[in-house]
Design a protein around this motif. Structure first.
Motif, mmCIF file in Angstrom:
data_model
loop_
_atom_site.group_PDB
_atom_site.id
_atom_site.type_symbol
_atom_site.label_atom_id
_atom_site.label_comp_id
_atom_site.label_asym_id
_atom_site.label_seq_id
_atom_site.Cartn_x
_atom_site.Cartn_y
_atom_site.Cartn_z
ATOM 1 N N LEU A 364 -12.115 -4.615 -3.244
ATOM 2 C CA LEU A 364 -10.735 -4.312 -3.606
ATOM 3 C C LEU A 364 -10.324 -2.927 -3.117
ATOM 4 N N ALA A 365 -11.219 -1.945 -3.268
ATOM 5 C CA ALA A 365 -10.881 -0.591 -2.834
ATOM 6 C C ALA A 365 -10.671 -0.533 -1.325
ATOM 7 N N SER A 366 -11.477 -1.273 -0.568
ATOM 8 C CA SER A 366 -11.288 -1.275 0.891
ATOM 9 C C SER A 366 -10.047 -2.059 1.284
ATOM 10 N N LEU A 367 -9.732 -3.120 0.512
ATOM 11 C CA LEU A 367 -8.559 -3.939 0.832
ATOM 12 C C LEU A 367 -7.274 -3.152 0.643
ATOM 13 N N VAL A 368 -7.125 -2.477 -0.487
ATOM 14 C CA VAL A 368 -5.859 -1.771 -0.714
ATOM 15 C C VAL A 368 -5.684 -0.617 0.274
ATOM 16 N N GLY A 369 -6.804 -0.007 0.709
ATOM 17 C CA GLY A 369 -6.696 1.073 1.687
ATOM 18 C C GLY A 369 -6.177 0.626 3.031
ATOM 19 N N SER A 370 -6.214 -0.690 3.278
ATOM 20 C CA SER A 370 -5.734 -1.221 4.556
ATOM 21 C C SER A 370 -4.216 -1.239 4.644
ATOM 22 N N PHE A 371 -3.536 -0.993 3.514
ATOM 23 C CA PHE A 371 -2.076 -1.039 3.503
ATOM 24 C C PHE A 371 -1.456 0.324 3.194
ATOM 25 N N ILE A 376 3.486 7.751 1.862
ATOM 26 C CA ILE A 376 3.377 7.838 0.399
ATOM 27 C C ILE A 376 1.910 8.054 0.035
ATOM 28 N N PRO A 377 1.539 9.213 -0.520
ATOM 29 C CA PRO A 377 0.134 9.424 -0.910
ATOM 30 C C PRO A 377 -0.320 8.382 -1.929
ATOM 31 N N GLY A 378 -1.435 7.719 -1.631
ATOM 32 C CA GLY A 378 -1.975 6.726 -2.550
ATOM 33 C C GLY A 378 -1.019 5.587 -2.830
ATOM 34 N N LYS A 379 -0.318 5.106 -1.801
ATOM 35 C CA LYS A 379 0.700 4.072 -2.034
ATOM 36 C C LYS A 379 0.114 2.868 -2.751
ATOM 37 N N LEU A 380 -1.027 2.381 -2.289
ATOM 38 C CA LEU A 380 -1.732 1.316 -2.989
ATOM 39 C C LEU A 380 -2.953 1.914 -3.672
ATOM 40 N N ASN A 465 -0.745 13.272 -10.801
ATOM 41 C CA ASN A 465 -0.568 12.201 -9.819
ATOM 42 C C ASN A 465 0.298 11.063 -10.346
ATOM 43 N N VAL A 466 0.050 10.646 -11.590
ATOM 44 C CA VAL A 466 0.813 9.515 -12.104
ATOM 45 C C VAL A 466 2.271 9.892 -12.310
ATOM 46 N N GLN A 467 2.535 11.136 -12.661
ATOM 47 C CA GLN A 467 3.924 11.580 -12.773
ATOM 48 C C GLN A 467 4.637 11.464 -11.429
ATOM 49 N N ARG A 468 3.988 11.931 -10.393
ATOM 50 C CA ARG A 468 4.578 11.821 -9.054
ATOM 51 C C ARG A 468 4.723 10.360 -8.644
ATOM 52 N N TYR A 469 3.704 9.574 -8.890
ATOM 53 C CA TYR A 469 3.674 8.176 -8.443
ATOM 54 C C TYR A 469 4.787 7.361 -9.095
ATOM 55 N N LEU A 470 5.027 7.611 -10.367
ATOM 56 C CA LEU A 470 6.027 6.824 -11.080
ATOM 57 C C LEU A 470 7.453 7.308 -10.885
ATOM 58 N N PHE A 471 7.625 8.623 -10.839
ATOM 59 C CA PHE A 471 8.965 9.174 -11.016
ATOM 60 C C PHE A 471 9.539 9.888 -9.808
ATOM 61 N N GLU A 472 8.731 10.190 -8.800
ATOM 62 C CA GLU A 472 9.274 10.816 -7.590
ATOM 63 C C GLU A 472 9.593 9.739 -6.577
ATOM 64 N N ARG A 473 10.799 9.739 -6.089
ATOM 65 C CA ARG A 473 11.226 8.719 -5.117
ATOM 66 C C ARG A 473 11.350 9.331 -3.732
#
Length: 473
Positions: A364-371, A376-380, A465-473
């Motif tokens: 799973l970790a390798s799969l999500v890194g493919s996208f 976007i840092p850490g998009k998946l 990180n989660v603050q940025r991920y959720l609320f920064e567009r």
């Protein structure tokens, strides 16, 4: 035999076995606020700022982790979920706790008693149950330990509940208007609409019609109803969705006419073939993914659970009651196909994917890194250790996989996935394990002995990180 260097059970340096770990935790992790981006907490309890009468109300009702342990310990169901009094049910848990030595429930129980209840230096057992029961009731009667008071004590800034598309979100509206802390945001969980083959599908369409005001006669009507509910959730601050996909499927979506036919067949009470059901699920999930991306929402996918295995337990007690297990299905191909179909349209939302079988961590970790894309840092995200994995071994395995296959610096960190307000102690549990891992790597020379730099990493994973991920567009 006496020990020359006795360590206090669960003392201030619990799980912190070296000096770098202790400094990372106490100087960087401990004081960070919490954004709990996936929970099953009750909006009614939070919005109503409920004052709990006792520990059973606060701690045992709805906590299937504890129910499961009590059953394994031989406690009769009447004293778990039956008609026993709150005091009897608490006594049943007190009888079980000494049998939990070695299980994470033993640590969680005493973390939760210590903070926020302030019950320290007393281990829960049948002999101490009455003392703890009385002390807890006295403290729970104070405003400081109301539902919102408990969240404040845990320094929770944001909590995201899990909500069906047909929910009115009236409690979220009232809570937001009150200005009370923490912020409480809904999460759009449209599982029922994906499961066209389930017996309750047609009844659910009726609920969706009533909530949306859209008569659902065909597939386009269904999308119009879902669009109305997405708009409703957006007005109430929603920025996340969630789906439980026990086994992800991908079948190329058929025409709208064919999807209309599938809905009509289900309305007539007729069964669908597995490929027909899968094609419908694929079509709806891809449409929802496009909508999430357009709105800037995060999509969460929970994969691989075997749910409600005991049919007797399901019939007598209900779902989410501790009769679940880790599944062993394989799903790399359909999951990759779902993500790729959205990515090819440039409509892949930021996505967090959680797996229940640790066998699948590396896949799973390798799969999500493919996208990874779009700047976007850490998009998946390879999501936090979930459910049966949110203990020390599982958390460490998830973090090691994150380090090996992704960038730990962009990981969005821990969540509770819980129905109990006391479960925020799991954030502290995670932070201690995380700091211990980093401290050990510093000691081994695998990370630089630069606590300012590593401390920045700790703060990022714990909250920033989660603050940025959720609320920064």
């Amino acid at each position: 035999m006496a020990f020359s260097d006795k360590i206090t059970f669960m003392g201030p340096d619990f799980l912190l076995e070296n000096e770098p770990a202790r400094r990372l935790y106490h100087e960087h992790a401990a004081a960070m606020p919490i954004c709990d981006y996936h929970s099953h907490l009750s909006p009614q309890e939070i919005a109503g700022n409920v004052q709990f009468d006792n520990l059973t109300e606060l701690w045992l009702k709805g906590d299937h982790y504890k129910w499961r342990a009590m059953r394994i310990a031989g406690i009769d169901e009447r004293r778990i979920t039956g008609d026993a009094s709150d005091r009897e049910r608490f006594q049943a848990w007190a009888e079980t706790v000494p049998h939990c030595l070695g299980n994470p429930l033993y640590h969680w129980t005493h973390l939760e008693l210590r903070h926020p209840l302030g019950i320290e230096n007393t281990l829960l057992s049948p002999a101490t149950a009455e003392e703890i029961w009385i002390t807890a009731r006295e403290r729970l009667a104070t405003p400081q330990l109301s539902a919102q008071g408990i969240l404040k004590r845990f320094t929770v800034r944001t909590v995201c509940t899990t909500d069906d598309p047909v929910d009115s979100l009236e409690l979220h509206r009232r809570h937001a208007q009150s200005g009370a802390a923490p912020a409480m945001l809904p999460t759009f969980r449209a599982d029922a609409v994906l499961k066209i083959g389930e017996p309750g599908f047609v009844d659910y369409l009726g609920e969706l019609e009533r909530a949306s005001g859209v008569a659902i006669r065909g597939y386009d009507d269904l999308l119009a109803a879902l669009y109305q509910r997405l708009e409703h959730f957006a007005v109430h601050g929603c920025c996340l969705s969630d789906h439980s996909l026990e086994k992800p499927v991908f079948v190329a979506p058929p025409s709208t006419a064919e999807l209309d036919r599938l809905i009509e067949r289900r309305r007539q009470g007729r069964a669908l073939g597995s490929d027909e059901s899968a094609s419908f699920t694929t079509a709806v999930l891809l449409w929802l993914g496009r909508e999430y991306a357009r709105r800037g929402w995060v999509m969460q996918l929970h994969l691989g659970a075997l749910r409600s295995l005991s049919q007797r337990g399901l019939a007598e007690i209900g779902a989410n009651s501790g009769f679940d297990a880790i599944g062993d299905v394989t799903y790399a191909d359909p999951l990759a196909a779902i993500l790729d179909a959205l990515d090819r349209e440039r409509a892949l939302p930021r996505t967090v994917v959680y797996n229940l079988n640790p066998r699948d961590n590396e896949m799973l970790a390798s799969l999500v890194g493919s996208f990874a894309s779009d700047g976007i840092p850490g998009k998946l995200q390879f999501g936090a250790a979930w459910w049966f994995n949110d203990q020390r071994d599982g958390i460490e395995r998830q973090l090691v996989t994150q380090m090996n296959f992704g960038l730990l610096r962009h990981f969005v960190g821990m969540l509770t996935d819980s129905r109990s307000l006391l479960s925020f102690s799991r954030h502290d549990y995670f932070r201690r394990i995380f700091c211990q891992m980093l401290g050990a790597q510093i000691q081994r020379g695998e990370l630089p002995d630069d606590l300012d730099r590593i401390g920045e990493l700790v703060r990022a994973v714990c909250y920033d990180n989660v603050q940025r991920y959720l609320f920064e567009r």
